[in-house]
Design an enzyme around this catalytic site. Sequence first.
Site, PDB file in Angstrom:
ATOM      1  N   HIS A   1      -2.432  -2.934  -6.135  1.00 62.15           N
ATOM      2  CA  HIS A   1      -2.879  -2.599  -4.780  1.00 62.15           C
ATOM      3  C   HIS A   1      -4.400  -2.674  -4.678  1.00 62.15           C
ATOM      4  O   HIS A   1      -5.115  -1.785  -5.129  1.00 62.15           O
ATOM      5  CB  HIS A   1      -2.384  -1.199  -4.396  1.00 62.15           C
ATOM      6  CG  HIS A   1      -2.838  -0.763  -3.036  1.00 62.15           C
ATOM      7  ND1 HIS A   1      -3.122   0.545  -2.723  1.00 62.15           N
ATOM      8  CD2 HIS A   1      -3.047  -1.482  -1.902  1.00 62.15           C
ATOM      9  CE1 HIS A   1      -3.505   0.622  -1.473  1.00 62.15           C
ATOM     10  NE2 HIS A   1      -3.473  -0.591  -0.947  1.00 62.15           N
TER      11      HIS A   1
ATOM     12  N   GLU B   1      -5.388  -0.071  -7.518  1.00 61.74           N
ATOM     13  CA  GLU B   1      -4.327   0.789  -8.038  1.00 61.74           C
ATOM     14  C   GLU B   1      -3.266  -0.065  -8.730  1.00 61.74           C
ATOM     15  O   GLU B   1      -2.809  -1.065  -8.164  1.00 61.74           O
ATOM     16  CB  GLU B   1      -3.657   1.576  -6.909  1.00 61.74           C
ATOM     17  CG  GLU B   1      -4.501   2.679  -6.336  1.00 61.74           C
ATOM     18  CD  GLU B   1      -3.786   3.427  -5.227  1.00 61.74           C
ATOM     19  OE1 GLU B   1      -3.855   4.661  -5.206  1.00 61.74           O
ATOM     20  OE2 GLU B   1      -3.169   2.779  -4.365  1.00 61.74           O
TER      21      GLU B   1
ATOM     22  N   SER C   1       0.813  -1.208   0.000  1.00 60.72           N
ATOM     23  CA  SER C   1       0.000   0.000   0.000  1.00 60.72           C
ATOM     24  C   SER C   1       0.847   1.259   0.000  1.00 60.72           C
ATOM     25  O   SER C   1       0.309   2.364  -0.011  1.00 60.72           O
ATOM     26  CB  SER C   1      -0.926   0.007   1.223  1.00 60.72           C
ATOM     27  OG  SER C   1      -0.177  -0.130   2.421  1.00 60.72           O
TER      28      SER C   1
ATOM     29  N   ASN D   1      -3.688   6.097  -0.470  1.00 61.95           N
ATOM     30  CA  ASN D   1      -3.124   6.250   0.863  1.00 61.95           C
ATOM     31  C   ASN D   1      -2.340   7.541   1.028  1.00 61.95           C
ATOM     32  O   ASN D   1      -2.172   8.024   2.153  1.00 61.95           O
ATOM     33  CB  ASN D   1      -2.255   5.043   1.206  1.00 61.95           C
ATOM     34  CG  ASN D   1      -3.096   3.839   1.564  1.00 61.95           C
ATOM     35  OD1 ASN D   1      -4.216   3.984   2.038  1.00 61.95           O
ATOM     36  ND2 ASN D   1      -2.590   2.642   1.331  1.00 61.95           N
TER      37      ASN D   1
END
Length: 293
Positions: A142, A154, A121, A192
């Site tokens: 991800h 992602e 992440s 994130n």
Amino acid sequence: MGIDIKRVGIIGAGQMGSGIAHVCAAAGLDVLLNDRDPDRLNAGLANIDGNLARQVSKGTMDEGQRRDVRERIVAARSYDDLGPCDLVIEAATENEATKRQIFSTVCTSLRPDALIATNTSSISITRLAASTDRPERFIGIHFMNPVPVMQLVELIRGIATEDPTYESAKAFIAKLGKTSTMSEDFPAFIVNRILLPMINEAIYTLYEGVGSVESIDTAMRLGANHPMGPLQLADFIGLDTCLSVMQVLYEGLADSKYRPCPLLVKYVEAGWLGRKVKRGFYDYRGETPVPTR
């Protein structure tokens, strides 16, 4: 030329790994699920069984479909079992040294044309790819948590990732019925990079006494229309994972605004990691979660 992904190996049978196995098998792919801890592997398979049973009870899947999905998931007791896979996805703990060790070891068991991906992440795809024998066939994939529910994935290219690898990964995500977005290889990528600093700021708000756990979460649910308060979300993600991402941001971008909140560090040091251990910003050991501050 890209590769048509039909058989997927997954390293790590925790919440993310078992979720990825679930969605891959539901999309008709064969899955080999591996974990170095036999108990965790068994727990991951049991978690998949439970999630499939809930789908049957809700009427989103019938018993025949449940059986078909489950039969596509096989326990891989060693890396050698992953040899036939078209794609191997690492979903181990968010620790760079651990991930690099996995990649340097597993490569010898894989076909030369097999693709390798990481579910990290936050960690640099380029650095992780350098620990393999095929950086051009390495990519970040991800998934969001919980994997069966969340629509977005992602895709992150390292400096050496070739176009056929990216196209194969993009087609793989489409086959799962999910939507992919491409991120550059910067610390924490897109989701994130935005989400974790917000959570960290919520923890600072608690740490500085601006509001209680309950008031902060209520404020963001009702004032910003978030489906879940940031402290509740941190517990769901895992406070150790939140801390790891913030450390990657702080070290990678060298900006003080990403400094992990000392209270987050304290909770992780105490082992209060959130829902997975039944205690974080909330205590989950009773019938109703109770704030711990």
